[in-house]
Scaffold this motif. Structure first.
Motif, PDB file in Angstrom:
ATOM      1  N   ILE A  44       0.844  -1.206   0.000  1.00 47.29           N
ATOM      2  CA  ILE A  44       0.000   0.000   0.000  1.00 47.29           C
ATOM      3  C   ILE A  44       0.876   1.252   0.000  1.00 47.29           C
ATOM      4  CG2 ILE A  44      -1.709   1.317   1.340  1.00 47.29           C
ATOM      5  CD1 ILE A  44      -2.904  -1.351   2.212  1.00 47.29           C
ATOM      6  N   HIS A 104       4.099 -11.131  -0.217  1.00 48.93           N
ATOM      7  CA  HIS A 104       2.971 -11.156   0.738  1.00 48.93           C
ATOM      8  C   HIS A 104       2.099 -12.375   0.471  1.00 48.93           C
ATOM      9  CE1 HIS A 104      -0.769  -9.785   2.632  1.00 48.93           C
ATOM     10  NE2 HIS A 104      -1.358  -9.649   1.461  1.00 48.93           N
ATOM     11  N   MET A 105       1.770 -12.578  -0.788  1.00 49.36           N
ATOM     12  CA  MET A 105       0.916 -13.701  -1.180  1.00 49.36           C
ATOM     13  C   MET A 105       1.614 -15.043  -0.870  1.00 49.36           C
ATOM     14  SD  MET A 105      -0.153 -14.285  -5.083  1.00 49.36           S
ATOM     15  CE  MET A 105      -0.338 -15.910  -5.752  1.00 49.36           C
ATOM     16  N   GLU A 108       1.676 -15.666   2.914  1.00 57.61           N
ATOM     17  CA  GLU A 108       0.377 -16.095   3.467  1.00 57.61           C
ATOM     18  C   GLU A 108       0.130 -17.561   3.103  1.00 57.61           C
ATOM     19  OE1 GLU A 108      -1.050 -14.311   5.566  1.00 57.61           O
ATOM     20  OE2 GLU A 108      -0.056 -12.424   5.149  1.00 57.61           O
ATOM     21  N   ARG A 113      -2.134 -19.279   5.876  1.00 59.03           N
ATOM     22  CA  ARG A 113      -3.149 -18.321   6.315  1.00 59.03           C
ATOM     23  C   ARG A 113      -4.094 -17.957   5.172  1.00 59.03           C
ATOM     24  NH1 ARG A 113      -0.587 -14.022  10.293  1.00 59.03           N
ATOM     25  NH2 ARG A 113       0.024 -12.967   8.392  1.00 59.03           N
ATOM     26  N   ARG A 118     -10.314 -18.185   6.518  1.00 52.69           N
ATOM     27  CA  ARG A 118      -9.515 -17.100   5.939  1.00 52.69           C
ATOM     28  C   ARG A 118      -9.567 -17.101   4.412  1.00 52.69           C
ATOM     29  NH1 ARG A 118      -4.884 -18.257  10.248  1.00 52.69           N
ATOM     30  NH2 ARG A 118      -4.262 -16.138  10.770  1.00 52.69           N
ATOM     31  N   GLY A 125      -7.779 -11.548  -2.979  1.00 50.44           N
ATOM     32  CA  GLY A 125      -6.433 -11.114  -3.361  1.00 50.44           C
ATOM     33  C   GLY A 125      -6.122 -11.457  -4.819  1.00 50.44           C
ATOM     34  N   HIS A 206     -10.685  -6.670  -0.089  1.00 51.85           N
ATOM     35  CA  HIS A 206      -9.677  -7.610   0.392  1.00 51.85           C
ATOM     36  C   HIS A 206      -9.562  -7.565   1.921  1.00 51.85           C
ATOM     37  CE1 HIS A 206      -6.044  -9.953   0.202  1.00 51.85           C
ATOM     38  NE2 HIS A 206      -5.285  -8.991   0.676  1.00 51.85           N
ATOM     39  N   LEU A 207      -9.752  -6.371   2.491  1.00 53.84           N
ATOM     40  CA  LEU A 207      -9.513  -6.210   3.931  1.00 53.84           C
ATOM     41  C   LEU A 207     -10.792  -6.221   4.765  1.00 53.84           C
ATOM     42  CD1 LEU A 207      -6.703  -3.490   3.791  1.00 53.84           C
ATOM     43  CD2 LEU A 207      -6.477  -5.960   3.978  1.00 53.84           C
ATOM     44  N   PRO A 213      -6.759  -3.776  10.117  1.00 47.55           N
ATOM     45  CA  PRO A 213      -5.649  -4.176   9.230  1.00 47.55           C
ATOM     46  C   PRO A 213      -4.487  -3.186   9.353  1.00 47.55           C
ATOM     47  CG  PRO A 213      -7.439  -3.201   7.968  1.00 47.55           C
ATOM     48  CD  PRO A 213      -7.939  -3.339   9.369  1.00 47.55           C
ATOM     49  N   ARG A 214      -3.298  -3.730   9.209  1.00 47.28           N
ATOM     50  CA  ARG A 214      -2.118  -2.847   9.271  1.00 47.28           C
ATOM     51  C   ARG A 214      -1.880  -2.311   7.869  1.00 47.28           C
ATOM     52  NH1 ARG A 214       1.905  -6.784  12.183  1.00 47.28           N
ATOM     53  NH2 ARG A 214       0.842  -8.126  10.724  1.00 47.28           N
ATOM     54  N   TYR A 319     -10.463 -11.057  13.645  1.00 49.72           N
ATOM     55  CA  TYR A 319     -11.201 -11.315  12.397  1.00 49.72           C
ATOM     56  C   TYR A 319     -12.652 -10.854  12.463  1.00 49.72           C
ATOM     57  CZ  TYR A 319      -7.007 -13.597  11.061  1.00 49.72           C
ATOM     58  OH  TYR A 319      -5.692 -13.819  10.751  1.00 49.72           O
ATOM     59  N   ARG A 458      -2.417 -12.356  13.994  1.00 53.08           N
ATOM     60  CA  ARG A 458      -2.314 -10.938  13.695  1.00 53.08           C
ATOM     61  C   ARG A 458      -2.052 -10.039  14.899  1.00 53.08           C
ATOM     62  NH1 ARG A 458      -6.593  -8.682  11.744  1.00 53.08           N
ATOM     63  NH2 ARG A 458      -5.289  -7.087  10.827  1.00 53.08           N
TER      64      ARG A 458
HETATM   65  C1  HEM Z   1      -2.647  -4.849  -4.022  1.00 56.80           C
HETATM   66  C2  HEM Z   1      -2.191  -5.942  -3.472  1.00 56.80           C
HETATM   67  C3  HEM Z   1      -2.404  -6.292  -2.027  1.00 56.80           C
HETATM   68  C4  HEM Z   1      -2.424  -5.483  -0.927  1.00 56.80           C
HETATM   69  C5  HEM Z   1      -2.238  -3.975  -0.878  1.00 56.80           C
HETATM   70  C6  HEM Z   1      -2.667  -6.316   0.218  1.00 56.80           C
HETATM   71  C7  HEM Z   1      -2.739  -5.858   1.521  1.00 56.80           C
HETATM   72  C8  HEM Z   1      -3.052  -6.632   2.620  1.00 56.80           C
HETATM   73  C9  HEM Z   1      -3.102  -6.170   3.970  1.00 56.80           C
HETATM   74  C10 HEM Z   1      -2.802  -4.750   4.433  1.00 56.80           C
HETATM   75  C11 HEM Z   1      -3.482  -7.213   4.754  1.00 56.80           C
HETATM   76  C12 HEM Z   1      -3.714  -7.197   6.282  1.00 56.80           C
HETATM   77  C13 HEM Z   1      -2.439  -7.530   6.993  1.00 56.80           C
HETATM   78  C14 HEM Z   1      -2.667  -7.526   8.494  1.00 56.80           C
HETATM   79  O1  HEM Z   1      -3.076  -6.503   9.034  1.00 56.80           O
HETATM   80  O2  HEM Z   1      -2.444  -8.572   9.126  1.00 56.80           O
HETATM   81  C15 HEM Z   1      -3.664  -8.353   3.896  1.00 56.80           C
HETATM   82  C16 HEM Z   1      -4.059  -9.604   4.324  1.00 56.80           C
HETATM   83  C17 HEM Z   1      -4.105 -10.713   3.507  1.00 56.80           C
HETATM   84  N1  HEM Z   1      -3.758 -10.778   2.170  1.00 56.80           N
HETATM   85 FE1  HEM Z   1      -3.292  -9.220   0.983  1.00 56.80          FE
HETATM   86  N2  HEM Z   1      -2.796  -7.609  -0.188  1.00 56.80           N
HETATM   87  C18 HEM Z   1      -2.633  -7.642  -1.559  1.00 56.80           C
HETATM   88  C19 HEM Z   1      -2.651  -8.753  -2.375  1.00 56.80           C
HETATM   89  C20 HEM Z   1      -2.865 -10.036  -1.940  1.00 56.80           C
HETATM   90  C21 HEM Z   1      -2.830 -11.199  -2.777  1.00 56.80           C
HETATM   91  C22 HEM Z   1      -2.517 -11.190  -4.266  1.00 56.80           C
HETATM   92  C23 HEM Z   1      -3.115 -12.271  -1.976  1.00 56.80           C
HETATM   93  C24 HEM Z   1      -3.210 -13.712  -2.355  1.00 56.80           C
HETATM   94  C25 HEM Z   1      -3.807 -14.132  -3.426  1.00 56.80           C
HETATM   95  C26 HEM Z   1      -3.333 -11.777  -0.633  1.00 56.80           C
HETATM   96  C27 HEM Z   1      -3.650 -12.555   0.454  1.00 56.80           C
HETATM   97  C28 HEM Z   1      -3.907 -12.073   1.733  1.00 56.80           C
HETATM   98  C29 HEM Z   1      -4.382 -12.891   2.843  1.00 56.80           C
HETATM   99  C30 HEM Z   1      -4.690 -14.392   2.790  1.00 56.80           C
HETATM  100  C31 HEM Z   1      -4.513 -12.035   3.948  1.00 56.80           C
HETATM  101  C32 HEM Z   1      -5.056 -12.377   5.329  1.00 56.80           C
HETATM  102  C33 HEM Z   1      -4.029 -12.920   6.276  1.00 56.80           C
HETATM  103  C34 HEM Z   1      -4.681 -13.302   7.581  1.00 56.80           C
HETATM  104  O3  HEM Z   1      -5.769 -13.885   7.572  1.00 56.80           O
HETATM  105  O4  HEM Z   1      -4.124 -13.029   8.614  1.00 56.80           O
HETATM  106  N3  HEM Z   1      -3.160 -10.421  -0.642  1.00 56.80           N
HETATM  107  N4  HEM Z   1      -3.390  -7.977   2.608  1.00 56.80           N
END
Ligand code: HEM
Ligand code: SF4
Ligand code: SF4
Length: 521
Positions: A44, A104-105, A108, A113, A118, A125, A206-207, A213-214, A319, A458
């Motif tokens: 971000i 990041h992906m 996770e 996760r 989840r 994502g 997504h969030l 969320p951080r 959550y 988290r």
């Molecule tokens: C523009 C791209 C993306 C941004 C800006 C983004 C941002 C974020 C942020 C800020 C969080 C919360 C983190 C926290 O506070 O613990 C998060 C969680 C997560 N993201 Fe993304 N993300 C992106 C793309 C993706 C992609 C492509 C995937 C996988 C296909 C993905 C999978 C996840 C998962 C599974 C979580 C949840 C983790 C949990 O349950 O603790 N993200 N994402």
């Protein structure tokens, strides 16, 4: 009900490898500032840099086919000290955002996760992944140089393979005269307006299921990330290729392998194979959370007789699985907690939040307002009592309370040290620390779990740290001697680091004056 088996992350070979790779960063920056613990937030942050630098570029950019290349040349060379740097920042921040997003992906995924309840964050994502790629590709297109020409012609070939356009798109790029001005402006509009709006909406979706969320990385990471991009911009400024000329085939191209690797792949295969690969990968990614479905431990349950409707659990649940609803049992409190099993990841953090979670209570069996069916408050009290008894021995006796996702604490048991593992360190109620030191006869308590800022659920480490510091409810009682409590966060492979911390803590306890392990309130 017994706890889910084999959850220790320290015993998983892939996670051990990941932890080994990340550990030096935690040592250099500190766990709270490790870039690997803030990859979503870093993505971000890089988008912010892309936005600001993009707005600057747009002020001088000409959105016509004939003027685009020249306007960028002027920005790059006539005002290299600002426009040129902005252009480079724009390009390198885009690469950085893609890298942090993929990391990041992958992280996770490797940490598991993405499954069970989840699934939602993972599933939402996947479109973000493609959106970011399209963002980058349309950006290269807007330069209208030889690289853009290569990208445009190859994209047109790819799109024409699908039976969606009545007029083949590739006709736009036969000669310099056939390049459609309106089509070019449309691409600029998609890059400048459509995709940014789509991305903001996509990240919002997504969030949605992630509470608190951080979205901002720590300041040190922001400063470090910006300085690294700036240094790269000064050392290797982003420049254009020669202007696009559809009369010739560009021979030497400097490909951005992060965004444009798909094009050399297309040259080496075919349009059909490319679409097959892209659709196959997308379907696989979307289906991953259910391959195979996760046998998830049961959700937390509420005991109304022990719930006063204080809302602490709803505030702490990472959550958003707890909703406060009007009271249904006629007691004088206005609200009661209600768990949505479809959102609960069974972390137990809510048990740590509940003021009723006190082992000092005489109730039989011991209950609390909210607890995990497979690890109840009664189970916790029994295990604390057992651990305190096991710890008794020569020298200071210490109870080591760990979590299932970090160092396997039972391997550290020895004379004077007994261990128990919780689903998350955030499950430990502050009253249980007090109980171990007063009633359990422990000389010291160590709370340990995932590396700082990297809690598997988290917020567990943050909430417990704040409760101990008396900055979050329920607070640790003032009478508990802080000298007899240690909080030590580690990567799952860092058994020796934790062992050293335990040894040093016991030595410190040994040097304390031999008084009762408590202070006056
Ligand atoms: C523009 C791209 C993306 C941004 C800006 C983004 C941002 C974020 C942020 C800020 C969080 C919360 C983190 C926290 O506070 O613990 C998060 C969680 C997560 N993201 Fe993304 N993300 C992106 C793309 C993706 C992609 C492509 C995937 C996988 C296909 C993905 C999978 C996840 C998962 C599974 C979580 C949840 C983790 C949990 O349950 O603790 N993200 N994402
Ligand atoms: S167990 Fe965790 S996810 Fe479930 S309700 Fe409690 S705090 Fe929320
Ligand atoms: S923390 Fe406990 S008492 Fe407070 S609302 Fe949740 S279950 Fe009820």
């Amino acid at each position: 009900m017994s706890p889910p088996p084999g959850r220790y992350h320290g015993s998983n070979a892939v996670l051990r490898l990941l932890a080994r790779f990340e550990r030096p960063f935690s040592s250099w920056f500190g766990g709270d500032n490790s870039p690997f613990h803030h990859l979503g937030a870093l993505t971000i942050y890089f988008f912010w840099i892309i936005l600001v630098s993009g707005i600057y570029l747009f002020l001088f950019y000409d959105t016509s086919v004939s003027g685009a290349w020249l306007s960028l040349e002027k920005i790059t060379h006539e005002q290299w000290y600002l426009g040129g740097i902005m252009r480079s920042l724009h390009r390198y921040a885009s690469d950085a955002a893609l890298i942090t997003m993929i990391l990041h992906m992958s992280r996770e995924f490797l940490r598991g996760r993405y499954r069970g309840v989840r699934w939602y964050s993972w599933f939402t994502g996947v479109p973000l992944l493609w959106l970011v790629f399209i963002f980058g590709i349309t950006g290269y297109w807007m330069v209208w140089d030889e690289l853009a020409q290569y990208v445009a012609v190859a994209t047109a070939r790819l799109m024409d393979w699908l039976p969606i356009f009545s007029d083949p798109m590739v006709r736009n790029f036969l000669t310099n005269d056939t390049v459609n001005e309106r089509f070019f402006t449309l691409m600029a509009f998609i890059h400048l307006v459509g995709l940014p709006i789509g991305l903001v909406l996509g990240v919002w979706f997504h969030l949605l299921r992630v509470r608190l969320p951080r979205i901002n990385p720590p300041r040190t990471l922001m400063a470090g990330g910006f300085l690294a991009l700036l240094a790269l911009s000064l050392a290797v400024p982003a420049v254009s290729h020669l202007p696009a000329d559809l009369g010739i085939v560009p021979m030497e191209l400097r490909i951005d392998w992060f965004y444009l690797a798909i094009y050399p792949l297309l040259d080496a295969s075919s349009e059909g194979a490319m679409w097959g690969g892209l659709w196959g990968l997308s379907i696989l990614l979307c289906a991953l959370p259910w391959l195979p479905p996760l046998q998830h431990p049961p959700a937390a349950i509420v005991h109304l007789p022990d719930c006063t409707g204080c809302e602490f659990c709803a505030e702490d649940c990472p959550y958003g699985a707890i909703e406060m609803v009007p009271r249904t049992d006629g007691r004088r409190f206005a609200l009661e907690a209600k768990v949505d099993p479809a959102l609960c990841v069974s972390c137990g953090i809510c048990t740590g939040s509940c003021p009723s979670s006190s082992p000092f209570r005489k109730q039989q069996p011991l209950r609390t307002g909210i607890e995990l069916p497979y690890f109840t408050m009664d189970d916790l009290k029994r295990r604390l009592d057992l651990a305190a008894r096991r710890a008794a021995g020569p020298g200071p006796c210490v109870v080591l309370v760990g979590c299932d996702y970090s160092v396997p604490v039972d391997t550290l048991e020895e004379a004077g040290v007994a261990a128990l593992s919780l689903p998350c360190a955030g499950m430990m109620p502050p009253a249980a620390i007090d109980y171990l030191l007063r009633n359990g006869g422990a000389d010291g308590v160590i709370l340990t779990g995932c590396d700082a800022g990297d809690c598997h659920f988290r917020h567990g480490d943050r909430w417990v740290t704040d409760r101990v510091a008396r900055e979050r409810m329920p607070k640790l009682r003032g009478r508990v001697s802080r000298e007899r409590l240690l909080m030590s966060w580690h990567k799952p492979i860092d058994t020796s680091g934790l062992k050293t911390a335990v040894g040093a803590f016991r030595k410190r306890l040994d040097e304390l004056p031999d008084n009762a392990p408590e202070q006056p309130s």
